[in-house]
Design an enzyme around this catalytic site. Sequence first.
Site, PDB file in Angstrom:
ATOM      1  N   SER A 125      13.330  59.681  12.877  1.00 27.46           N
ATOM      2  CA  SER A 125      12.751  59.061  11.700  1.00 27.46           C
ATOM      3  C   SER A 125      11.773  57.922  12.016  1.00 27.46           C
ATOM      4  CB  SER A 125      13.871  58.502  10.821  1.00 27.46           C
ATOM      5  OG  SER A 125      14.529  57.435  11.485  1.00 27.46           O
ATOM      6  N   SER A 149      16.574  59.097  16.258  1.00 24.87           N
ATOM      7  CA  SER A 149      15.386  58.611  15.548  1.00 24.87           C
ATOM      8  C   SER A 149      14.469  57.710  16.362  1.00 24.87           C
ATOM      9  CB  SER A 149      15.798  57.888  14.266  1.00 24.87           C
ATOM     10  OG  SER A 149      16.178  58.851  13.303  1.00 24.87           O
ATOM     11  N   LYS A 207       9.540  48.895  12.163  1.00 22.60           N
ATOM     12  CA  LYS A 207       9.898  50.011  11.271  1.00 22.60           C
ATOM     13  C   LYS A 207      10.236  49.439   9.903  1.00 22.60           C
ATOM     14  CE  LYS A 207      13.022  54.051  11.194  1.00 22.60           C
ATOM     15  NZ  LYS A 207      14.182  54.702  11.873  1.00 22.60           N
TER      16      LYS A 207
END
Lengths: 98, 479, 486
Positions: C155, C179, C80
């Site tokens: 997210s 997330s 990420k």
Amino acid sequence: MASEKITLDTVRRMAMLARLRLDAAEEQRMLTDLNQILGYIEKLDQLDTSQVEPTAQVAEAGTPLRDDVVTNAPAPEEMLANAPAREGTFFKVPKIIE
Amino acid sequence: MTINETYEAVIGLEVHTQLLTRSKIFCGCSASFGAPPNHNVCPVCMAMPGVLPVLNRRVLELGIRAGLAAHCEIAALSIFARKSYFYPDLPKGYQISQYELPLCKGGYIDLPGDGEGARRVRLERIHIEEDAGKNIHAAGGSLVDLNRSGVALLEIVSKPDLRSPDDAGAYLRELRTMLLYLGASDGKMEEGSFRCDANVSVRKRGDEKLGVRTEVKNLNSFRNVEKAIAYEIGRQIEVIESAGRVLQETLLWDADREATRPMRSKEFANDYRYFPEPDLPPLMVSQEMIKEIRASMPELPGERRARYVRDFGLTAYEADVLTAEHEVAEYFEAVLPGLANKKAAANWVMTEVLRAVRESAKPLADSAPAPAETGALLRMVENSTISLNAAKTAFSAMCKSGKGAEATIAELGLAQVSDEGAIGAACDQLIAADPAKVAEYRGGRDKLFGFFMGQVMKAMGGKANPKVITDVLKKKLAG
Amino acid sequence: MKPDLYRLTVAEARDSLRKREISSVELTRACLERIATVEPKIHAFITVSEREALDQARAADARIAAGEVPALCGIPLAIKDIYCTRGVRTTCASRILENFVPPFDATVIAKLRAEGAVFVGKTNLDEFAMGSSTENSAFGPTMNPWDLTRVAGGSSGGSAAAVAADECLASLGTDTGGSIREPASFCGVVGIKPTYSRVSRYGVVAYASSLDQVGPFTKTVRDAAILLRSLAGVDPRDSTCSARPVPDYELALSGDVRGMRLGVPREFFVEGMAADVERSIRGALAHYQKSGAQIVDISLPHTEYAVGAYYLIATAEASANLARYDGIRYGPRAEASSLAELYSATRAHGFGAEVKRRIMLGTFALSAGYYDAYYLKAQKVRTLIRRDFEQAFMKCDAIVTPTVPTTAFKLGEKTEDPLQMYLSDIFTISVNLAGLPGLVVPCGFDGNRLPIGMQLIGPPFGEEAILRAGDAFEHSFALKRPAQAI
Ligand SMILES: [Mg+2]
Ligand SMILES: [Zn+2]
């Protein structure tokens, strides 16, 4: 549209504190959104928390301690590599008035 | 004196001092002063994304030392908090400090002196926090150096117990001395490692409630602290007298104009939004840790004063003078070894050494001989190798030359002659040269003895040991 | 070159690498080619680091040849874009960090490097991890591999989609309010959010420090166990990181749930939950019962207050965490003649709408006159939510819930309504507030062939229990997977 929790003045004060420039449209949109969210959050008032201790963290208490030794060698070029404006190894900003 | 019969001033001081640690409070960067710009920085103290703080053990130890020395209650659990405001020297946009639960609560500091001067100033709190970097104001912009960002600070907040600029000065000096004795601070106000803000208000004498207070910043010397407070007291009294209202505001002391002025930038009319620092769990201090630190506490000024009076028979005044400056007290004690007469040594340090410092206007180390040499000199006086006057002559020479005691005495030929033979010979000459006076003396004019003493000393070039002269001369004249 | 190597699980690849049946370079090339093929449709990545990846793969092959093979040596992972990676730009999907190249590695990145893992690239996310759909990215949204007109969740949408679309064998996400778990559920992959403090946060761009936690996305529960073991453990750079020893989570995967007490909180089966979602969770519970687990009814009475408390606490912390983005030491800087302007213009240009909204909300919650009524109140509610779980875990070993009330929603469906977006985290947020571990395992598909994930919640440091339960389910439950995603 939820109940009025805050006014445009509050929005402007918060924007000043947070250093966010908002144009008139953004201010209005922010006012609407924050009032809607705060309207929802209002439900927390249903709970009597007068006898409840706050929880700030869930990690085990007792912050660890570091020995007092210098472990970082100077690397100014590496540290300043992302700087948008510099003078020598200083960061440069517009004139500060005190 | 700005305070008149009608008004009284109420003053509280907020002192920030850098702690004497090798590394910064939350990262492994050097905390040393004077490196080139942004050389002592890392991702943590320049607030790159994702970095986290880890507390320096030494900072905690020094904080607890200070708390114990000032009779504070050391909190078993204290909390770090974020204090938010935007300024270029504050990389994270918040300062990691302590707010609701500080490391040390309460406590007090006793001001030295007797009668008038003797006062107890209560403390509000002592807590640990991080320093900000430095903004240098240059042409066409300002420059930011983060070497100081993250250096450990101790904040000491007094209660509004001070009543005059002198009061404030005395408190500040005592606090500084204490921190120096503790090895917590170098106390250098000019370098900014020891800083002071003053909260000042005035009220009619006898009034219970406090007047509106202003906060005066930028006080970078003891003189400025006293001047600024005196000025601010005067200003506030004038405002009130002219039926105006004192505004609660932050003021800057302008040392050149010798006046306070409101801070221009409203950056400081602030709402700091303190909240508990989520990156640092609560700080726990065990009783064991406090015990250990208490056991390893260096001697404090008060204790040292008492010891000087008790063990060396000095007066309270002498003890105060010697302990007022940590380095003077240290010098004094380094002079003592091998000296029987401590009081004489004390007097020497108070007069000769402090004079040398005053005259050179340099720090003690650069203006007086090494304490061992001064000790050696005083030992020669004690065993009457030299006279007290000779010692003074030698000392001022040593201050300039930096040479040792032995060498200087030899060089200046200041050693006393105690050789009975030489002195005897001088006496014989004199007796032979002036039979008339000798007869008079022997006839009972004892007063003449002093005359003969002087003659012999003269003949010996003033270097003879007076005691030996007396003995020898007495015998010879007795015939 | 062997065909679809990119479909391998971490465990399979690890064993084939050790047996020298495949090389890390082959495996990495397979993933890079897969990325080239599907990225135009998925947009899971912000940065693909092909050259670095192949260098790492070659180094890994050398280590394997030398007979030294740590668990993740040579395994292609996606990261990420919220993890600081030395020398590779780290944007957090924000314009304000568009060109930021960290001079340091996040602790977990350093750990993975030390094991010889291969990083194929940095994945897309909601700006500063603020969102539940990856639509709040300065670089455009990520599409759900199961239906390109739908969101991947957020997210960590990029990391979830990258695994679902086989662009890597596993990936790293972060979870502050769901997330990891919400996108895992939307994309039909496994995701675990460990106990708060189990994994170091150092070098992970902070959103809400008391809630953020690092975790992996994988194709199987076993892979999650393998990655978690490499990620977890004390870190001298993170004061909140736990010093507890890290177990070998793979050893916990006994496949046996007999006698295990699984709690089912009434409050999680609310109206407004999609019928398909409820049905498949009930199906999973029935299956557990058949497998010898004991289903116990529990109550988490303060669940409905979690979202409100979360949005005050998270945004308050965020308002301070994001104060450092000022265009002075890094990041683009807006033209400005005064300092005040420098700040407000730089931040106005640099941050997207949702980030501004949350900074404003958090600033408000902390500001003079509102602190007690908002921030402090939320902290007290957080205490009540923690107590709910403490009570519940006296009656059960793990808690089973739906992960999200619905399956993946349409792109743009909620972007105009922040509150509706916030409410998609209603089942995951309380787990962060209590600091507990949460595992998501695919447990079904809805009428639109969209994945549904089951959430298993454990007590503090109870990762082994939920991994065991998740793995047992995965192996014994006949999940009717439609044809592969994309
Ligand atoms: Mg302070
Ligand atoms: Zn540093």
